[in-house]
Write an enzyme that holds these catalytic residues in place. Structure first.
Site, mmCIF file in Angstrom:
data_model
loop_
_atom_site.group_PDB
_atom_site.id
_atom_site.type_symbol
_atom_site.label_atom_id
_atom_site.label_comp_id
_atom_site.label_asym_id
_atom_site.label_seq_id
_atom_site.Cartn_x
_atom_site.Cartn_y
_atom_site.Cartn_z
ATOM 1 N N TYR A 146 0.837 -1.314 -0.074
ATOM 2 C CA TYR A 146 0.047 0.077 0.011
ATOM 3 C C TYR A 146 0.723 1.112 0.035
ATOM 4 O O TYR A 146 1.793 1.461 0.780
ATOM 5 C CB TYR A 146 -0.753 -0.039 1.344
ATOM 6 C CG TYR A 146 -1.806 1.116 1.448
ATOM 7 C CD1 TYR A 146 -2.875 1.346 0.344
ATOM 8 C CD2 TYR A 146 -1.589 2.098 2.265
ATOM 9 C CE1 TYR A 146 -3.890 2.377 0.557
ATOM 10 C CE2 TYR A 146 -2.558 3.400 2.319
ATOM 11 C CZ TYR A 146 -3.532 3.401 1.521
ATOM 12 O OH TYR A 146 -4.358 4.597 1.819
ATOM 13 N N ASP A 206 9.359 2.879 -0.294
ATOM 14 C CA ASP A 206 8.185 3.588 0.640
ATOM 15 C C ASP A 206 8.529 3.444 2.202
ATOM 16 O O ASP A 206 8.035 2.097 2.549
ATOM 17 C CB ASP A 206 6.884 3.181 0.223
ATOM 18 C CG ASP A 206 5.803 3.907 0.956
ATOM 19 O OD1 ASP A 206 6.115 4.721 1.560
ATOM 20 O OD2 ASP A 206 4.748 3.749 0.263
ATOM 21 N N LYS A 241 4.067 9.401 8.769
ATOM 22 C CA LYS A 241 3.911 8.744 9.973
ATOM 23 C C LYS A 241 4.850 9.294 11.125
ATOM 24 O O LYS A 241 4.584 10.318 11.654
ATOM 25 C CB LYS A 241 3.836 7.477 9.925
ATOM 26 C CG LYS A 241 2.633 6.817 8.898
ATOM 27 C CD LYS A 241 2.194 5.432 9.085
ATOM 28 C CE LYS A 241 1.065 5.180 8.361
ATOM 29 N NZ LYS A 241 0.940 4.302 6.982
HETATM 30 C C1 LIG Z 1 0.537 4.840 5.554
HETATM 31 C C2 LIG Z 1 1.216 4.455 4.052
HETATM 32 C C3 LIG Z 1 1.165 5.253 3.361
HETATM 33 C C4 LIG Z 1 0.132 6.556 3.298
HETATM 34 O O1 LIG Z 1 0.218 7.454 3.869
HETATM 35 P P1 LIG Z 1 -0.956 8.381 4.435
HETATM 36 O O2 LIG Z 1 -0.498 9.609 5.395
HETATM 37 O O3 LIG Z 1 -2.065 7.727 5.137
HETATM 38 O O4 LIG Z 1 -1.411 8.997 3.335
HETATM 39 C C5 LIG Z 1 1.785 5.040 2.264
HETATM 40 N N1 LIG Z 1 2.582 4.007 2.056
HETATM 41 C C6 LIG Z 1 2.922 3.450 3.358
HETATM 42 C C7 LIG Z 1 4.061 2.195 3.291
HETATM 43 C C8 LIG Z 1 2.187 3.529 4.395
HETATM 44 O O5 LIG Z 1 2.195 2.516 5.505
#
Ligand SMILES: *Cc1c(COP(=O)(O)O)cnc(C)c1O
Length: 430
Positions: A144, A239, A267
């Site tokens: 994701y 990511d 985060k």
């Molecule tokens: C949470 C997450 C996202 C998205 O971040 P948001 O602040 O919710 O838009 C993208 N990539 C990874 C790996 C994530 O865990």
């Protein structure tokens, strides 16, 4: 456990907010419950509006590595509010934040702040396309990367449990530019590269997956991806929105000694406020406006409150690397307790853990990709989740999410969790 106030609030919420929540997994849909509305949080604990107390293993889905309402971070936000909450003009704190990030994560030479992880990955992909002059990207099934159109193809997290891994509303023409490979399967990448090589702008991957549950990379997997990207002039994007500053002070890239071209963050770097960032090699980042032609902007980007929280958070993690040793020790203690419970009661489970990220999959097979993750018994997971919640243990409400241990979880919290789990396992066997 009394939940009447939460239930009433959820009824009101459903009337005015889609599904009653502002982000899908919060709705508890996949575990067949109504969500608990949270009133406050401190350290390792949450309190809901009915006064129930929980040991929290969600940690706001990652940011709360030090625990909730950490005093130094709360103070720095409070202090920042006194000087105004947004200027739409540059500040010294943004420079200090960027300098600290580039020090802690040396593959990042230049960094741009945004407001969420989604914004970070969307921008990174646009940048990769702008830099390479190519349109296609490779992502992995079950990973994701936020809700950008290009990523809602076989996506993990909430998209997995809602059964909409390919969301309506994503233009077909754009979806066809996203190629999907299997995590931990280099050959699936090789065959895409041999077919589309010169059209591929980037490979984007969660170095340790959190969004189909916690899945570590097999030895050599990330190294192979790096080598393929270098050979084919494809940009390698890690990511690290979840893993950045969680798995070590230099993220997963330090832990696995991998140097990506671009990194996306979120985060933890906001200390609980809405923040994201993307950064990497200077030569690539110089494409970003106003240094270069690739447009990307944000009215609230680098917001002073968010920078105050994020800078305090990163400073703490930077100056006290022993935090990661402590997290590892506590997480290992939890792992050992869970393994004892599994062995003693003979529950068909697989536990994956990397540092302070973990997932208990209800399958006796190894879990290393999307297919093996989805072999899990989600009904069994739901019963387990409900049992734990009833005993005051707040886990991610989906089989396909990672749980987090924070610095605030004491040995007593961990022991209580293990004990609660034993009772829940016993009831599952009945
Ligand atoms: C949470 C997450 C996202 C998205 O971040 P948001 O602040 O919710 O838009 C993208 N990539 C990874 C790996 C994530 O865990």
């Amino acid at each position: 456990m009394k939940t009447t106030k939460s239930t009433k609030l959820f009824e009101r919420a459903k009337n005015v907010i889609p599904g009653g929540v502002n982000s899908p997994v919060r709705a508890f849909k996949s575990v067949g419950l109504d969500p608990r509305f949270i009133k406050k949080a401190r350290g390792a604990y949450l309190w809901d509006v009915d006064g129930n107390k929980y040991i929290d293993y969600v940690g706001s889905w990652g940011p709360m590595i030090l625990g909730h309402a950490y005093p130094r971070i709360a103070r720095s936000i409070h202090h920042a509010t006194k000087n105004g909450t947004s200027f739409g003009a540059p500040t010294e704190l943004e420079v200090k934040m960027a300098e600290l990030m580039t020090t802690m994560m040396p593959s990042i030479e230049v960094v741009r702040m945004v407001n969420s992880g989604t914004e970070a990955t969307m921008s990174a992909i646009r940048l990769a396309r702008a830099y390479t002059g190519r349109d296609k990207i490779i992502k992995f099934e079950g990973c994701y990367h936020g809700h950008g159109d290009s990523f809602l193809i076989k996506a993990g997290s909430g998209a997995m449990t809602l059964g909409v891994p390919d969301s309506p509303g994503v233009p077909k023409a754009l979806a066809s530019e996203t190629l999907t490979a299997r995590f931990n399967d280099v050959n699936s990448v090789r065959s895409l590269v041999s077919e589309f090589g010169s059209q591929i702008a980037a490979i984007i991957v969660e170095p340790v997956v959190g969004n189909m549950g916690c899945i570590p990379p097999k030895p050599g997997f990330l190294e192979e991806l790096r080598a393929i990207c270098t050979r084919e002039k494809i940009l390698f994007i890690l990511d690290e929105v979840m893993t950045g500053f969680r798995l070590s002070a230099g993220g997963a890239q330090e832990l696995f000694n991998i140097r990506p071209d671009l990194t996306t963050l979120g985060k933890i770097i906001g200390g609980g406020l809405p923040v994201g960032a993307y950064g990497g090699k200077r030569e690539i980042m110089e494409m970003v406006a106003p240094a270069g032609p690739m447009y990307q902007a944000g009215t609230l980007s680098g917001n002073p409150l968010a920078m105050a929280a994020g800078y305090e958070m990163l400073s703490i993690l930077h100056k006290q690397p022993s935090i990661y040793k402590k997290l590892e020790r506590r997480s290992r203690r939890l792992e050992e307790g869970i393994r004892e419970n599994i062995a003693r009661l003979g529950i068909a489970c697989t536990l994956n853990r990397v540092g302070s990220m973990f997932t208990l999959f209800f399958t006796d097979r190894d879990v290393y990709d999307y297919e093996s993750a989805t072999a899990s018994d989600t009904n069994m997971f739901s019963s387990y989740f409900r049992g734990m919640l009833d005993r005051g243990i707040y886990l991610p409400p989906s089989q396909f999410e990672a749980a987090f241990v924070s610095l605030a979880h004491s040995d007593a919290d961990i022991n209580r969790t293990i004990k609660a789990q034993r009772t829940v396992f016993e009831s599952l066997l009945k």
